[in-house]
Enzyme design. Structure first.
Site, short mmCIF file in Angstrom:
data_model
loop_
_atom_site.label_atom_id
_atom_site.label_comp_id
_atom_site.label_asym_id
_atom_site.label_seq_id
_atom_site.Cartn_x
_atom_site.Cartn_y
_atom_site.Cartn_z
N LYS A 118 92.02 39.10 67.54
CA LYS A 118 92.39 40.34 68.24
C LYS A 118 93.89 40.37 68.51
O LYS A 118 94.57 41.36 68.21
CB LYS A 118 91.62 40.46 69.55
N ASP A 137 88.52 45.01 69.86
CA ASP A 137 88.23 44.42 71.17
C ASP A 137 86.87 44.93 71.63
O ASP A 137 86.11 45.48 70.82
CB ASP A 137 89.33 44.77 72.17
N CYS A 186 84.18 57.08 76.77
CA CYS A 186 83.03 56.32 76.25
C CYS A 186 82.96 54.96 76.93
O CYS A 186 83.12 53.90 76.31
CB CYS A 186 83.15 56.18 74.73
N CYS A 193 79.34 61.41 78.11
CA CYS A 193 78.98 62.08 76.85
C CYS A 193 79.20 63.59 76.91
O CYS A 193 79.53 64.22 75.91
CB CYS A 193 77.53 61.77 76.50
N CYS A 202 77.93 62.02 67.34
CA CYS A 202 77.55 60.69 67.83
C CYS A 202 76.04 60.58 68.05
O CYS A 202 75.45 61.38 68.80
CB CYS A 202 78.28 60.41 69.15
#
Length: 213
Positions: A118, A137, A186, A193, A202
């Protein structure tokens, strides 16, 4: 990705990106700030990084600091004692092995203390302007699975899968877009949402309880 790009315009960017802009994408400061950012809130990362770089802005100067001094400067980042040791030793190795420069390859970055994929990927993307890396991540891992881009169990698996699933043009911006979105919309618990710019695209995989407001 195009929807997310438009949606995050007015949102606060992640700490490392913010610091990189402030410091003109200095590879050394990007690397160290990314080391400090692991499991640490953005505001804490940014404040600790600013304090540390105000005292020592180069690997040569930072390598001369005592570990205890670095600890005091970066507190309260998570695992600050371990990170202080890694920072000091990384700076020493940058001076001794790389002439004071931050290496621009994954293989070399991974030899530095505390640097995992990362940190290496984000350093390559943000500081060295690489378009050939994807930084994953917890936010990227979570959202990529929620969207159904990948079906993976770990961030490492997600990185590998995204190289196959994502068009190359988006590789370098996946982290910026998804981390910003993950911090603001999110979220891990009770994702918003109803306020999501990509809700119509989604499948909400794994989302049991979205926020009501």
């Amino acid at each position: 990705m195009r929807r997310l790009r438009r949606a995050i315009v007015r949102m606060e960017v992640p700490a490392v990106e913010k610091l990189a802009e402030e410091q003109k994408r200095d590879p050394f400061q990007v690397l160290i700030a990314t080391l400090l950012s692991a499991q640490t809130k953005d505001a804490v990362t940014h404040e600790a990084s600013v304090r540390l770089f105000r005292r020592a802005a180069t690997p040569q100067a930072m390598a001369r600091l005592r570990t205890g001094t670095i600890e005091r400067l970066i507190y309260p980042v998570s695992f600050y004692r371990n990170k202080a040791r890694h920072v000091r030793e990384t700076c020493r190795q940058l001076v001794d092995r790389f002439g004071g420069e931050v290496p621009a390859t994954m293989a070399d970055l991974l030899t530095l203390p505390g640097v995992g994929r990362k940190t290496a990927n984000l350093t390559l993307i943000v500081a060295h302007r690489s378009a050939s890396n994807i930084c994953v991540d917890t936010h990227v891992h979570r959202i990529a699975n929620r969207l159904g881009w990948v079906a993976t169990r770990t961030p490492e698996q997600t990185e590998t899968a995204l190289y196959e699933a994502a068009p190359r043009q988006w590789w370098a911006t996946i982290n910026l877009y998804l981390v910003t979105w993950g911090q603001n919309v999110c979220r891990p618990v009770y994702p918003r949402c109803h306020a999501c710019a990509v809700s119509s695209l989604c499948p909400r995989l794994g989302v049991d309880r979205p926020a009501r407001e």
